[in-house]
Design a protein around this motif. Structure first.
Motif, PDB file in Angstrom:
ATOM      1  N   THR A 121      42.988  39.036 -15.367  1.00 16.97           N
ATOM      2  CA  THR A 121      43.675  39.284 -14.100  1.00 16.97           C
ATOM      3  C   THR A 121      44.159  40.734 -14.041  1.00 16.97           C
ATOM      4  O   THR A 121      44.233  41.427 -15.063  1.00 16.97           O
ATOM      5  N   SER A 122      44.510  41.184 -12.856  1.00 16.99           N
ATOM      6  CA  SER A 122      45.038  42.543 -12.703  1.00 16.99           C
ATOM      7  C   SER A 122      46.378  42.670 -13.433  1.00 16.99           C
ATOM      8  O   SER A 122      46.708  43.720 -13.977  1.00 16.99           O
ATOM      9  N   GLU A 123      47.134  41.570 -13.479  1.00 13.52           N
ATOM     10  CA  GLU A 123      48.400  41.576 -14.206  1.00 13.52           C
ATOM     11  C   GLU A 123      48.141  41.798 -15.701  1.00 13.52           C
ATOM     12  O   GLU A 123      48.831  42.582 -16.357  1.00 13.52           O
ATOM     13  N   ALA A 124      47.142  41.118 -16.249  1.00 17.97           N
ATOM     14  CA  ALA A 124      46.800  41.293 -17.666  1.00 17.97           C
ATOM     15  C   ALA A 124      46.384  42.740 -17.931  1.00 17.97           C
ATOM     16  O   ALA A 124      46.768  43.320 -18.947  1.00 17.97           O
ATOM     17  N   GLN A 125      45.624  43.327 -17.012  1.00 19.63           N
ATOM     18  CA  GLN A 125      45.201  44.723 -17.187  1.00 19.63           C
ATOM     19  C   GLN A 125      46.409  45.659 -17.153  1.00 19.63           C
ATOM     20  O   GLN A 125      46.490  46.597 -17.933  1.00 19.63           O
ATOM     21  N   ARG A 126      47.348  45.391 -16.258  1.00 15.37           N
ATOM     22  CA  ARG A 126      48.557  46.223 -16.196  1.00 15.37           C
ATOM     23  C   ARG A 126      49.374  46.110 -17.484  1.00 15.37           C
ATOM     24  O   ARG A 126      49.912  47.095 -17.978  1.00 15.37           O
ATOM     25  N   LEU A 127      49.468  44.898 -18.033  1.00 19.88           N
ATOM     26  CA  LEU A 127      50.177  44.709 -19.304  1.00 19.88           C
ATOM     27  C   LEU A 127      49.462  45.457 -20.432  1.00 19.88           C
ATOM     28  O   LEU A 127      50.097  46.099 -21.270  1.00 19.88           O
ATOM     29  N   PHE A 128      48.139  45.379 -20.445  1.00 18.59           N
ATOM     30  CA  PHE A 128      47.347  46.106 -21.443  1.00 18.59           C
ATOM     31  C   PHE A 128      47.615  47.616 -21.321  1.00 18.59           C
ATOM     32  O   PHE A 128      47.861  48.294 -22.322  1.00 18.59           O
ATOM     33  N   ASP A 129      47.571  48.111 -20.090  1.00 24.63           N
ATOM     34  CA  ASP A 129      47.800  49.543 -19.871  1.00 24.63           C
ATOM     35  C   ASP A 129      49.198  49.957 -20.333  1.00 24.63           C
ATOM     36  O   ASP A 129      49.378  51.024 -20.912  1.00 24.63           O
ATOM     37  N   ALA A 130      50.176  49.103 -20.078  1.00 29.74           N
ATOM     38  CA  ALA A 130      51.542  49.405 -20.493  1.00 29.74           C
ATOM     39  C   ALA A 130      51.655  49.429 -22.014  1.00 29.74           C
ATOM     40  O   ALA A 130      52.276  50.329 -22.592  1.00 29.74           O
ATOM     41  N   LEU A 131      51.050  48.458 -22.683  1.00 27.14           N
ATOM     42  CA  LEU A 131      51.072  48.425 -24.151  1.00 27.14           C
ATOM     43  C   LEU A 131      50.349  49.644 -24.731  1.00 27.14           C
ATOM     44  O   LEU A 131      50.764  50.211 -25.737  1.00 27.14           O
ATOM     45  N   SER A 132      49.274  50.068 -24.073  1.00 22.69           N
ATOM     46  CA  SER A 132      48.462  51.177 -24.603  1.00 22.69           C
ATOM     47  C   SER A 132      49.180  52.518 -24.538  1.00 22.69           C
ATOM     48  O   SER A 132      48.767  53.465 -25.203  1.00 22.69           O
TER      49      SER A 132
END
Length: 187
Positions: A121-132
């Motif tokens: 999901t776009s939410e999962a991608q945003r969380l990934f980007d934040a962690l990265s």
């Protein structure tokens, strides 16, 4: 013969002319005009001046720039060249440099593509980007892998964090909690 852009005549922007100009951003550009397209007001300039050493090719490499003519503040016609700057026998293309740039661009594109989750999901991608931003992460299908041993699976809540040292596990949970709060306030 220094002029402003408004007073430039077509023959001053003729192919082959050697010019010196200053842009509205204060940048100085010297070079040879390769092309000028009136409808788009676009000037193609080969930077630097050709230096011929008697060989069939110029002795220095030069960059080609595209410049909107409206960004030229000052303009000086240095000389009118009789040589065709687009003569294939005079052009120098460093194929090794081009291959290196291509390989670098391909590696960069591959690295960026690996950072995009497939089937998430776009939410999962945003969380990934934040962690990265603060931790080394990568996707393993739909699982976010942090620091090579902490895994976060869907639905990417702090309770879905497993593996790794207790300190690493807690760090990832805190980042997830913070990012989820931040994402919820922006929606």
């Amino acid at each position: 013969m220094e002029t402003t852009m408004a007073s430039i005549k077509g023959e001053e922007l003729a192919v082959g002319c050697i010019v010196s100009m200053k842009t509205t951003l204060g940048e100085d550009i010297d070079g040879q005009i390769l092309a000028f397209d009136r409808p788009s007001n676009l000037l193609v300039i080969q930077e630097g001046r050709p230096i011929h050493t008697g060989k069939s090719q110029p002795s220095v490499r030069r960059n080609v720039r595209l410049l909107k003519a409206g960004y030229i503040r000052e303009f000086t016609l240095l000389e009118r060249s009789e040589e065709d700057p687009l003569d294939v026998k005079q052009c120098f293309v460093d194929l090794g440099c081009l291959r290196t740039r291509e390989e670098t661009a391909m590696r960069q594109a591959m690295m960026e593509a690996e950072r995009i989750g497939v089937g998430v999901t776009s939410e999962a991608q945003r969380l990934f980007d934040a962690l990265s931003k603060t931790l080394p992460v990568y996707w393993d299908k739909t699982t976010i892998v942090v620091m090579n041993d902490v895994c976060v699976s869907s639905p990417y809540l702090p309770v879905n964090v497993i593996g790794g040292t207790p300190a690493a596990n807690e760090r990832v949970k805190k980042v997830l909690e913070f990012e989820r709060k931040r994402l919820n306030t922006h929606q």
